[in-house]
Design a protein around this motif. Structure first.
Motif: not given
Length: 430
Positions: A19-28, A106-111
């Motif tokens: 959930p945390t990683l998905s949120a980070v990706a969505g915030e980009l 994946e997007v969240a982790e690389v970000a």
């Protein structure tokens, strides 16, 4: 069982962090492909390497990566000292925008990783699924663990073999490690059956044909190869292509990739395939894939020729021979440096952090620095043929048309005192 338990904490952590990683990706901030081009943003594919190279994801009609995209998989683990070179290789720096695409996790982790490296201008690329794609020319020949597992299970797979197929692990010597753990259903190839002392050049064509027939391999058999070191599998792949096997495939990342994907292994003896009476075509069907000493010397005089040393820099300049059984140090005058790895048992310059093949654009950039070009008549060599075979296979995957392996390599060249040797630092020449 221990192997699966070892991965359990990581799997649990991934679930808890989702959930945390998905949120980070969505915030980009979102960015379209047109906007990314206008901003001159670096487009980065965060998915696994096999999707980048050309394999379609589930539900896709085409695979490959967005045209012009760099590759930085969320699955890779760089050490702190590796990051500067990795960022430079992919054109990433703090002043340039970066547009990421892939699954939200994946997007969240690389970000996250890029932020730690001081890169803050991060965006999420929109509409990438329908964007124009690029792929490795022969991506079907570089298979991945999930594809192989599905093939073994009898499931429908993309780029399925057209007929009979066989799987082999390749290594030097008796199958000691193989007996403890290997991919289910694999046969075993000892490279001693493919090479002969003292130079470790290939066996005679007659011996090569006998070996292939003994293992049930015809010219129209699909042969899937893997190794604990990919160089060994590539050595077998090159000689099978030389012989005339039409469909030779390599497991990208080797046995380590199979472990990373948590695929099942088994113990015990290799599978024994039923012999076949005839190969089907005259061996060698592709004699141009093999270069002799005299041909290597001629290539050095050819205006569009490239004799390419796939060795470490220390071997190339003569600081070490690279081998305990090769005494002379140096390299062949006029040869071009094609890179290698950290030592004679490594091809790390050609590998992503997980051991898979680097993007073709990165290998081409590396070779271009030494004026090694796709249109040249190119022969790769190393000490005794393994590293050269892997470079050959990657060039073949990129559809280079005029390639071969100079089998004798530095070992053969250096044994004759009449052959010139060069040592010391040097720069590329045209």
């Amino acid at each position: 069982m221990k192997r699966y338990l070892r991965w359990l904490p990581m799997a649990l952590a991934a679930v808890l962090l989702w959930p945390t990683l998905s949120a980070v990706a969505g915030e980009l901030p979102p960015l379209s492909l047109t906007e990314a081009k206008a901003k001159q943003a670096v487009i980065v594919d965060t998915r696994a390497s096999y999707f980048y190279q050309g394999w379609p994801m589930e539900g896709e009609q085409q695979g490959g990566h967005v045209a012009g995209a760099e590759h930085l998989s969320a699955e890779w683990k760089y050490r702190a000292e590796q990051w500067p070179a990795a960022l430079k290789e992919k054109g990433l720096h703090a002043k340039r925008p970066v547009a990421l695409y892939g699954a939200p996790r994946e997007v969240a982790e690389v970000a996250r990783l890029l932020r730690l490296q001081g890169i803050k201008q991060l965006f999420e690329l929109q509409g990438w699924q329908s964007a124009p794609r690029e792929a490795l020319a022969r991506w079907q020949q570089l298979v991945h663990p999930r594809w192989l597992a599905d093939l073994q299970a009898g499931k429908p797979v993309t780029a399925a073999p057209q007929g009979d197929w066989k799987l082999f692990e390749v290594d030097w010597g008796s199958p000691k490690a193989f007996l403890i753990s290997h991919i289910p259903g694999a046969g075993y190839i000892d490279t001693n059956r493919l090479e002969t002392e003292v130079l470790w050049n290939k066996v005679s064509d007659q011996a090569l044909e006998a070996f292939l027939l003994e293992n049930g391999i015809r010219h129209d058999t699909t042969v899937i190869l893997y190794g604990r070191n990919t160089m060994a599998a590539a050595r077998a792949a090159h000689l099978m292509l030389y012989a005339g096997v039409n469909d030779v495939r390599l497991l990208d990342g080797g046995l380590d990739a199979w472990f990373i994907q948590h695929q099942r292994t088994e113990t015990g003896l290799p599978k024994q395939y039923k012999p076949v009476p005839a190969f089907g075509v005259t061996i060698p069907a592709r004699p141009e894939f093999y270069t002799t000493l005299d041909q290597a010397k001629s290539l050095l005089q050819q205006p569009d020729g490239a004799l390419v040393s796939i060795r470490t820099w220390d071997e190339f300049v003569g600081n070490t021979s690279g081998y305990s059984y090769i005494k002379p140090k140096g390299d062949i005058p006029g040869a071009k440096w094609g890179h290698g790895g950290v030592d004679a048992n490594s091809m790390s310059d050609f590998h992503n952090p997980d051991g898979t093949m680097k993007p073709a654009r990165e290998i081409l950039t590396m070779w271009d620095q030494w004026h090694i070009e796709p249109t040249q008549q190119t022969a790769f060599y190393c000490g005794t043929g393994w590293r050269a075979s892997e470079a050959f296979f990657y060039a073949w995957l990129m559809d280079w048309q005029r390639i071969s392996v100079y089998d004798g390599g530095w070992y053969e060249w250096s044994m004759d005192p009449n052959n010139p040797i060069v040592t010391g630092e040097r720069q590329p020449s045209h």
